[in-house]
Structures are given as C-alpha cells and as structure tokens.
Scaffold this motif. Sequence first.
Motif, PDB file in Angstrom:
ATOM      1  N   VAL B  65       6.187  -4.749 -23.961  1.00  0.00           N
ATOM      2  CA  VAL B  65       5.439  -3.993 -22.956  1.00  0.00           C
ATOM      3  C   VAL B  65       5.672  -4.598 -21.566  1.00  0.00           C
ATOM      4  CG1 VAL B  65       3.273  -5.219 -23.320  1.00  0.00           C
ATOM      5  CG2 VAL B  65       3.208  -2.961 -22.405  1.00  0.00           C
ATOM      6  N   ASP B  66       5.819  -5.926 -21.484  1.00  0.00           N
ATOM      7  CA  ASP B  66       6.073  -6.538 -20.180  1.00  0.00           C
ATOM      8  C   ASP B  66       7.423  -6.117 -19.628  1.00  0.00           C
ATOM      9  OD1 ASP B  66       3.720  -7.741 -20.542  1.00  0.00           O
ATOM     10  OD2 ASP B  66       4.469  -9.785 -20.756  1.00  0.00           O
ATOM     11  N   GLN B  67       8.423  -6.132 -20.515  1.00  0.00           N
ATOM     12  CA  GLN B  67       9.750  -5.749 -20.059  1.00  0.00           C
ATOM     13  C   GLN B  67       9.757  -4.296 -19.597  1.00  0.00           C
ATOM     14  OE1 GLN B  67      12.724  -5.353 -23.073  1.00  0.00           O
ATOM     15  NE2 GLN B  67      14.331  -6.190 -21.758  1.00  0.00           N
ATOM     16  N   ALA B  68       9.135  -3.429 -20.392  1.00  0.00           N
ATOM     17  CA  ALA B  68       9.093  -2.015 -20.014  1.00  0.00           C
ATOM     18  C   ALA B  68       8.343  -1.850 -18.696  1.00  0.00           C
ATOM     19  CB  ALA B  68       8.422  -1.202 -21.111  1.00  0.00           C
ATOM     20  N   GLY B  69       7.246  -2.623 -18.521  1.00  0.00           N
ATOM     21  CA  GLY B  69       6.473  -2.535 -17.289  1.00  0.00           C
ATOM     22  C   GLY B  69       7.285  -2.949 -16.082  1.00  0.00           C
ATOM     23  N   GLU B  70       8.005  -4.062 -16.209  1.00  0.00           N
ATOM     24  CA  GLU B  70       8.816  -4.516 -15.083  1.00  0.00           C
ATOM     25  C   GLU B  70       9.939  -3.537 -14.784  1.00  0.00           C
ATOM     26  OE1 GLU B  70       7.818  -6.684 -13.220  1.00  0.00           O
ATOM     27  OE2 GLU B  70       6.473  -7.938 -14.377  1.00  0.00           O
ATOM     28  N   LEU B  71      10.486  -2.951 -15.855  1.00  0.00           N
ATOM     29  CA  LEU B  71      11.540  -1.944 -15.668  1.00  0.00           C
ATOM     30  C   LEU B  71      10.991  -0.757 -14.884  1.00  0.00           C
ATOM     31  CD1 LEU B  71      14.462  -1.028 -16.653  1.00  0.00           C
ATOM     32  CD2 LEU B  71      13.208   0.318 -18.327  1.00  0.00           C
ATOM     33  N   ALA B  72       9.822  -0.257 -15.325  1.00  0.00           N
ATOM     34  CA  ALA B  72       9.227   0.890 -14.649  1.00  0.00           C
ATOM     35  C   ALA B  72       8.878   0.534 -13.210  1.00  0.00           C
ATOM     36  CB  ALA B  72       7.985   1.360 -15.395  1.00  0.00           C
ATOM     37  N   ALA B  73       8.345  -0.692 -12.994  1.00  0.00           N
ATOM     38  CA  ALA B  73       8.000  -1.114 -11.633  1.00  0.00           C
ATOM     39  C   ALA B  73       9.240  -1.100 -10.739  1.00  0.00           C
ATOM     40  CB  ALA B  73       7.377  -2.508 -11.662  1.00  0.00           C
ATOM     41  N   ASN B  74      10.357  -1.593 -11.270  1.00  0.00           N
ATOM     42  CA  ASN B  74      11.605  -1.558 -10.515  1.00  0.00           C
ATOM     43  C   ASN B  74      11.936  -0.138 -10.077  1.00  0.00           C
ATOM     44  OD1 ASN B  74      13.714  -3.876 -10.195  1.00  0.00           O
ATOM     45  ND2 ASN B  74      12.455  -4.399 -11.949  1.00  0.00           N
ATOM     46  N   TYR B  75      11.779   0.791 -11.021  1.00  0.00           N
ATOM     47  CA  TYR B  75      12.150   2.168 -10.700  1.00  0.00           C
ATOM     48  C   TYR B  75      11.133   2.830  -9.785  1.00  0.00           C
ATOM     49  CZ  TYR B  75      16.417   2.258 -13.293  1.00  0.00           C
ATOM     50  OH  TYR B  75      17.704   2.007 -13.683  1.00  0.00           O
ATOM     51  N   ILE B  76       9.867   2.406  -9.856  1.00  0.00           N
ATOM     52  CA  ILE B  76       8.882   2.932  -8.907  1.00  0.00           C
ATOM     53  C   ILE B  76       9.304   2.559  -7.483  1.00  0.00           C
ATOM     54  CG2 ILE B  76       6.517   2.685  -8.060  1.00  0.00           C
ATOM     55  CD1 ILE B  76       5.598   2.398 -10.940  1.00  0.00           C
ATOM     56  N   TYR B  77       9.623   1.263  -7.293  1.00  0.00           N
ATOM     57  CA  TYR B  77      10.026   0.830  -5.953  1.00  0.00           C
ATOM     58  C   TYR B  77      11.340   1.476  -5.548  1.00  0.00           C
ATOM     59  CZ  TYR B  77       6.220  -2.486  -5.953  1.00  0.00           C
ATOM     60  OH  TYR B  77       4.980  -3.044  -5.974  1.00  0.00           O
ATOM     61  N   MET B  78      12.228   1.695  -6.525  1.00  0.00           N
ATOM     62  CA  MET B  78      13.483   2.365  -6.208  1.00  0.00           C
ATOM     63  C   MET B  78      13.197   3.790  -5.714  1.00  0.00           C
ATOM     64  SD  MET B  78      16.651   3.301  -8.685  1.00  0.00           S
ATOM     65  CE  MET B  78      17.204   1.692  -9.156  1.00  0.00           C
ATOM     66  N   GLY B  79      12.278   4.474  -6.399  1.00  0.00           N
ATOM     67  CA  GLY B  79      11.912   5.829  -5.984  1.00  0.00           C
ATOM     68  C   GLY B  79      11.285   5.842  -4.602  1.00  0.00           C
ATOM     69  N   GLN B  80      10.427   4.842  -4.342  1.00  0.00           N
ATOM     70  CA  GLN B  80       9.811   4.764  -3.006  1.00  0.00           C
ATOM     71  C   GLN B  80      10.864   4.484  -1.949  1.00  0.00           C
ATOM     72  OE1 GLN B  80       6.649   1.890  -3.220  1.00  0.00           O
ATOM     73  NE2 GLN B  80       5.290   3.294  -4.306  1.00  0.00           N
ATOM     74  N   MET B  81      11.810   3.606  -2.279  1.00  0.00           N
ATOM     75  CA  MET B  81      12.863   3.270  -1.317  1.00  0.00           C
ATOM     76  C   MET B  81      13.737   4.473  -1.022  1.00  0.00           C
ATOM     77  SD  MET B  81      12.895   0.455   0.131  1.00  0.00           S
ATOM     78  CE  MET B  81      14.479  -0.124   0.679  1.00  0.00           C
TER      79      MET B  81
END
Lengths: 208, 230
Positions: B65-81
């Motif tokens: 779950v941590d890995q998936a969370g960090e992955l999703a967080a990366n993509y959230i910031y990518m989407g914001q960027m």
Amino acid sequence: MSRNVLLQLALPLVETHGFTRQVLARSVLSLPTHEEPLSETAVSALFGNGSDARRTLINAWLDDARRQMKSAPSPALKDVLAFRLRFNEPVLSHLPEAFALLASPSTAFPPLDPMPALKHAAKVADEACYISGDTTVGNAWYARRASLAAIYAAAELHQLTSPHTAYTFLDGLLDTSSKVESSLGEADLFASYIGRSWAGIIKSRGIF
Amino acid sequence: MLKPQCVSRCRAIQPRLRRGLTWLNCQPGPSIAYLQTYKPDDPAVASTPDLSAKQKKILDSALRVDQAGELAANYIYMGQMAVLGRDPLTGPLIQEMWDQEKKHLAVMNKLQVQHRARPTIVWDVARIAGFGLGAVTALMSREAAMACTEAVETVIGEHYDDQLREMEDLPTSHPSVPLLRNVVREFRDDELEHLDIAVENYAQRAPAHALLSTVVGAGCKIAIELCKRV
C-alpha cells in the motif's frame, strides 16, 4: 517429536518409496530411539487423513526443492531454473502421480484443481527472480514472474516425458522469451518516438 | 489520529516554510540508507527478517500500500505539473514536493524488492487515477490543487501513523525492521510538511473546500484499503 522434523527425515526416502504414506511411517526409523514404523493412525494424526498425508509430503518435498535453489552454481536465471529441474531427477518417476494427486481435489468439486500446479510454478519463478537479483517493480514484476512460471512449467512437463532434452528446451524457451522482451521494448521505444514527433508536428502547426 | 508531538512538530516548522522550501531536502533522513549511502551487503537494506506467516502478511500489505501510495502521489504531482507547471509561483512549489515523492517511490521500490513483497495488481489504476486527480484539481484552480494535496497528505499521514503502530509487532532483532520504521516515520513527516505547504498556499480558500477534501480524502481511504488487499 516435531512434525516438520519427521517430514525432513521422510524426504530422502521418497526416492525409493515414492510419495506414499509408507514413507511418512518409516521416517521415524531414521531416529535412533525408534525401531518400529509409525502406525497408520499416527500418520493420519500427524499429516492428515488418507491422501491428505501424501499431499503434505508432496508439498514438503516441493518446499524443500525450492529452498535448495539458492545453492545453484551461479545466480543466472538459466542456471537457477536448470538446478531446480535437476532436483526433480531422482524422483522423476514418482512426479507425474504426485502432480496428478495435487490436481485432484479432496472434495468432489471442482473436478480438477489447477491452483496447486499454478502456485508451484509461480513460487519457483518468484524464487528464481529473487536469487537472480531481479529488481522489477509494478507490472513488470508480474510480467516477469508470469513468463518465468510458464517457461518453468513447460520445461518441467517436458522433463516428465523426456528428461535429457529438458535443459536445452529450457534454454531455448528462455532465449525466445528474452528475444520477445527485447523486441517488445524496441517496438515501445519506436512508438514513443513516433508519438513524440506527432506531438511536435501538432504543436508547431499551432492547432492548440 | 496523529500523535500530538508530530502535529506540534509540524506547527513548529511552519515559519520556516514561509521563508522558502529549499531546506526541505537538506537534512538526510534514515531513507538515505537506500539512496546515496546504499550498501548492497548491509543486511539492513539487503535482507528480510524471518517472520511468521501473519507478520509477513502485515509487512507485505504495508509495503504494497505504501508503494502504491507513493506511486499515485508521484502521478498526482505530475498531473498538477502538467497543468500548473508554467506558473512561476506554483510550478517550483509542486516540483519541490514531486521531487520528494520521487525519492519516496525509489525507496519503496527498493523495500519491495528487499522484503519480497508483491506489488499491487492495480498499479496502472493508481497511475491513471493519480494523474487524473492531479490534473483535474489543477484545472479547477491553483487553490483546488493545493486542497487536493492537503486532503491526500492528511490521509497518507494518518495512514503512515497507523502503520507505525502495526509495525510494533515486528521483531526488532533484525536490523531492517528499525530502519523500516524510521523510514516510515521520515516519510510521514515529509507528507505532513507537504500538508503544511498546501495549507500555507491557501488550500482552504479553494471553492467548496470541505466538499473537495471530503471526496478526495474518502477516495484515498478506499484506495488504501484496496491496495492493502490486492
């Protein structure tokens, strides 16, 4: 006396006696304190009723074989999987029956249970990945294990009928799979170049 | 629930946040053992402890779950960027937080391999949903993007805190377990810093802030429960 110790003592007897309840009963003979094999009741109590005891023995043997994989001569995938196949050789004549027993469920439904066989191949693939220092994550993790499990299962089935050609068969499959992998990677790279150039063309046209 | 000392710590660092973000990456945390000072022979980063089936399951699902969370967080910031990247104020701010999430994901990937945990099967869903969430909130407004960050990091911070409590059952005799706990603690603090950055940058001025953070927070909680299982 611990059940696991008895199982460990039973494993060397499989080569001569097969995956039978008799092997489990005779496992105590290796201990200096026992002169009589275990009674049927004792075997049932320790390892399960009827053919469940045999299932316990087969699973113990598979677990042991998988643990031995780390003593392969080199951590290359090819060597690790070949080493695991070599471990089958002494008991090869008993294996078809063992796998058949694992595939036939203790209850009436389903008539054929493929899960134990799939789990066995998947566990071997996972162990091989671990030993070879595989660092894939995400979808590649699944792709790698699935392809290795399929390759190992095919090689093991091949080994049951033709033990001597199994190793070249395994090498051939591994070569093919790495070729497929690299061509997929190249196709992916090429597609990304095309995609990027199209994006560039569209941008320079000023459509957006 | 967050531990009170953690919250007060985050309150204490707030004035520093106003001055600038560059200090964020200055102090190396315990996760440096997986990055710059990574030694492949060190048992703390190269081997997994002998655990009972139950403990192994806890560790497995925690790492997944941590890995998936960090992955999703990366993509959230990518989407914001992708939407706000050219904004001179917000762009560098998001980039800074994204860089930290990249570090987190790199560490989680190493932890997954080390402890032989299975990655989540919804890997691509996490990527696409993360990117979509980031891009959609950024399209709404800069404040909505910050509100999304605030909601996500609140849930993630709480999740890491709960996880630390679960990990108390793991045996500390193996060197990898204390390191893992310290890494999770470090990441929790990082995520809470992101939360503070978002609040400092007017997350709570977003239109329909309460609704937005409820929806995003609930979505995160569902995703966490899903990734624990598959």
